[in-house]
Design a protein around this motif. Structure first.
Motif, PDB file in Angstrom:
ATOM      1  N   SER A 206       0.861  -1.189   0.000  1.00  0.00           N
ATOM      2  CA  SER A 206       0.000   0.000   0.000  1.00  0.00           C
ATOM      3  C   SER A 206       0.892   1.232   0.000  1.00  0.00           C
ATOM      4  CB  SER A 206      -0.881   0.013   1.243  1.00  0.00           C
ATOM      5  OG  SER A 206      -1.676  -1.151   1.291  1.00  0.00           O
ATOM      6  N   THR A 207       0.441   2.299  -0.660  1.00  0.00           N
ATOM      7  CA  THR A 207       1.268   3.494  -0.816  1.00  0.00           C
ATOM      8  C   THR A 207       0.553   4.758  -0.353  1.00  0.00           C
ATOM      9  OG1 THR A 207       2.369   2.474  -2.704  1.00  0.00           O
ATOM     10  CG2 THR A 207       2.623   4.837  -2.464  1.00  0.00           C
ATOM     11  N   GLY A 208       1.316   5.633   0.299  1.00  0.00           N
ATOM     12  CA  GLY A 208       0.844   6.949   0.717  1.00  0.00           C
ATOM     13  C   GLY A 208       1.918   7.970   0.369  1.00  0.00           C
ATOM     14  N   SER A 209       1.676   9.228   0.687  1.00  0.00           N
ATOM     15  CA  SER A 209       2.674  10.257   0.384  1.00  0.00           C
ATOM     16  C   SER A 209       2.564  11.406   1.378  1.00  0.00           C
ATOM     17  CB  SER A 209       2.487  10.788  -1.037  1.00  0.00           C
ATOM     18  OG  SER A 209       1.284  11.518  -1.136  1.00  0.00           O
ATOM     19  N   PHE A 210       3.584  12.231   1.391  1.00  0.00           N
ATOM     20  CA  PHE A 210       3.544  13.491   2.123  1.00  0.00           C
ATOM     21  C   PHE A 210       4.513  14.454   1.448  1.00  0.00           C
ATOM     22  CE2 PHE A 210       6.640  10.875   4.409  1.00  0.00           C
ATOM     23  CZ  PHE A 210       7.728  11.722   4.586  1.00  0.00           C
ATOM     24  N   GLU A 211       4.259  15.740   1.621  1.00  0.00           N
ATOM     25  CA  GLU A 211       5.120  16.758   1.038  1.00  0.00           C
ATOM     26  C   GLU A 211       5.565  17.704   2.142  1.00  0.00           C
ATOM     27  OE1 GLU A 211       4.917  20.275  -2.318  1.00  0.00           O
ATOM     28  OE2 GLU A 211       3.616  18.519  -2.531  1.00  0.00           O
ATOM     29  N   MET A 212       6.854  17.987   2.148  1.00  0.00           N
ATOM     30  CA  MET A 212       7.408  18.860   3.167  1.00  0.00           C
ATOM     31  C   MET A 212       7.064  20.319   2.866  1.00  0.00           C
ATOM     32  SD  MET A 212       8.658  16.652   5.122  1.00  0.00           S
ATOM     33  CE  MET A 212       9.428  17.727   6.310  1.00  0.00           C
ATOM     34  N   GLY A 213       6.941  21.092   3.930  1.00  0.00           N
ATOM     35  CA  GLY A 213       6.701  22.526   3.796  1.00  0.00           C
ATOM     36  C   GLY A 213       8.021  23.263   3.722  1.00  0.00           C
ATOM     37  N   LEU A 214       8.005  24.540   4.058  1.00  0.00           N
ATOM     38  CA  LEU A 214       9.217  25.352   4.073  1.00  0.00           C
ATOM     39  C   LEU A 214       9.871  25.204   5.447  1.00  0.00           C
ATOM     40  CD1 LEU A 214       7.801  28.496   2.288  1.00  0.00           C
ATOM     41  CD2 LEU A 214       9.048  26.578   1.281  1.00  0.00           C
ATOM     42  N   LEU A 215      11.061  24.623   5.481  1.00  0.00           N
ATOM     43  CA  LEU A 215      11.708  24.262   6.743  1.00  0.00           C
ATOM     44  C   LEU A 215      12.729  25.285   7.227  1.00  0.00           C
ATOM     45  CD1 LEU A 215      12.268  20.470   5.981  1.00  0.00           C
ATOM     46  CD2 LEU A 215      10.359  21.527   7.189  1.00  0.00           C
ATOM     47  N   GLU A 216      13.340  26.014   6.318  1.00  0.00           N
ATOM     48  CA  GLU A 216      14.396  26.968   6.677  1.00  0.00           C
ATOM     49  C   GLU A 216      13.874  28.394   6.533  1.00  0.00           C
ATOM     50  OE1 GLU A 216      17.270  25.851   7.833  1.00  0.00           O
ATOM     51  OE2 GLU A 216      16.699  23.777   7.448  1.00  0.00           O
ATOM     52  N   ASN A 217      14.404  29.316   7.346  1.00  0.00           N
ATOM     53  CA  ASN A 217      14.015  30.728   7.240  1.00  0.00           C
ATOM     54  C   ASN A 217      14.345  31.297   5.861  1.00  0.00           C
ATOM     55  OD1 ASN A 217      12.996  30.799   9.803  1.00  0.00           O
ATOM     56  ND2 ASN A 217      14.858  31.605  10.730  1.00  0.00           N
ATOM     57  N   THR A 218      15.410  30.804   5.263  1.00  0.00           N
ATOM     58  CA  THR A 218      15.818  31.310   3.952  1.00  0.00           C
ATOM     59  C   THR A 218      14.871  30.870   2.831  1.00  0.00           C
ATOM     60  OG1 THR A 218      17.301  29.419   3.698  1.00  0.00           O
ATOM     61  CG2 THR A 218      18.258  31.459   4.586  1.00  0.00           C
ATOM     62  N   ASP A 219      14.011  29.896   3.110  1.00  0.00           N
ATOM     63  CA  ASP A 219      13.043  29.436   2.112  1.00  0.00           C
ATOM     64  C   ASP A 219      11.908  30.438   1.914  1.00  0.00           C
ATOM     65  OD1 ASP A 219      14.443  27.059   1.770  1.00  0.00           O
ATOM     66  OD2 ASP A 219      13.266  26.009   3.293  1.00  0.00           O
ATOM     67  N   TRP A 220      11.704  31.287   2.900  1.00  0.00           N
ATOM     68  CA  TRP A 220      10.593  32.238   2.851  1.00  0.00           C
ATOM     69  C   TRP A 220      11.021  33.497   2.117  1.00  0.00           C
ATOM     70  CZ3 TRP A 220       5.816  30.965   4.692  1.00  0.00           C
ATOM     71  CH2 TRP A 220       5.750  29.823   5.482  1.00  0.00           C
ATOM     72  N   GLU A 221      10.245  33.920   1.132  1.00  0.00           N
ATOM     73  CA  GLU A 221      10.496  35.150   0.397  1.00  0.00           C
ATOM     74  C   GLU A 221       9.202  35.942   0.363  1.00  0.00           C
ATOM     75  OE1 GLU A 221      12.098  34.467  -3.469  1.00  0.00           O
ATOM     76  OE2 GLU A 221      13.552  33.014  -2.742  1.00  0.00           O
ATOM     77  N   ALA A 222       9.279  37.229   0.741  1.00  0.00           N
ATOM     78  CA  ALA A 222       8.076  38.062   0.729  1.00  0.00           C
ATOM     79  C   ALA A 222       8.460  39.524   0.672  1.00  0.00           C
ATOM     80  CB  ALA A 222       7.247  37.786   1.974  1.00  0.00           C
ATOM     81  N   LYS A 223       7.530  40.355   0.251  1.00  0.00           N
ATOM     82  CA  LYS A 223       7.699  41.801   0.242  1.00  0.00           C
ATOM     83  C   LYS A 223       6.470  42.398   0.906  1.00  0.00           C
ATOM     84  CE  LYS A 223      10.392  41.993  -3.996  1.00  0.00           C
ATOM     85  NZ  LYS A 223      10.467  42.512  -5.347  1.00  0.00           N
TER      86      LYS A 223
END
Length: 168
Positions: free
Chosen positions: A132-149
């Motif tokens: 049987s198979t499932g999945s998961f996806e990681m979010g943004l783990l490092e502060n440097t991954d976040w970009e915003a203005k």
């Protein structure tokens, strides 16, 4: 009297059908060959951190869960996790009846990484079931991954002047 006889005859017919169905189920369970209709143990309701195929989790060692179906008792399991087509974790066959709080212990996970994990179970007879198979996806783990203005109006801010709140 005639109605009573018909009722008893129907009851007897239903009982025969139930007995026949129970015998077929028992024969399938006792059969070890899936080609002969045997019921294989299978993991169902796969979850990661209590969620079905979650997206954006921020736990670097997520916990895996499942329920077993078919067979009487789970005696072993094997988990294989893949990312980008490469195996990043393989538990091998683990002799255990555990189905909850299985901690991911593979290669370190990275931001935005999609992981497909599969589990194979073994029953009380030592017979392996289907995968049987499932999945998961990681979010943004490092502060440097976040970009915003900052979103502001189209004016140059003067510190000494008060401005209304921008509503967009």
């Amino acid at each position: 009297l005639n109605r009573l006889g018909v009722f008893a005859e129907r009851n007897l017919s239903v009982e025969k059908n139930i007995d026949r169905e129970q015998a077929e189920i028992k024969a399938r369970k006792e059969s070890k060959s899936p080609k002969l209709g045997g019921i294989q143990m299978k993991a169902v309701r796969l979850r990661t951190e209590y969620l079905v195929n979650p997206i954006g989790i921020d736990i670097v060692a997520p916990r895996l869960y499942w329920n077993a179906e078919g067979g009487t008792k789970q005696t072993a399991y094997q988990i294989i996790a893949k990312s980008g087509g490469k195996i990043i974790w393989n538990t091998g066959k683990v002799a255990s009846s555990r189905m909850t709080h299985i901690l991911y212990e593979g290669q370190p996970l990275h931001s935005r990484e999609k992981v497909y994990w599969s589990v194979k179970l073994w029953d009380e007879n030592g017979e392996g079931g289907e995968i049987s198979t499932g999945s998961f996806e990681m979010g943004l783990l490092e502060n440097t991954d976040w970009e915003a203005k900052w979103i502001t109006g189209n004016y140059k801010v003067k510190k000494s002047e008060r401005y209304p709140v921008d509503c967009f």
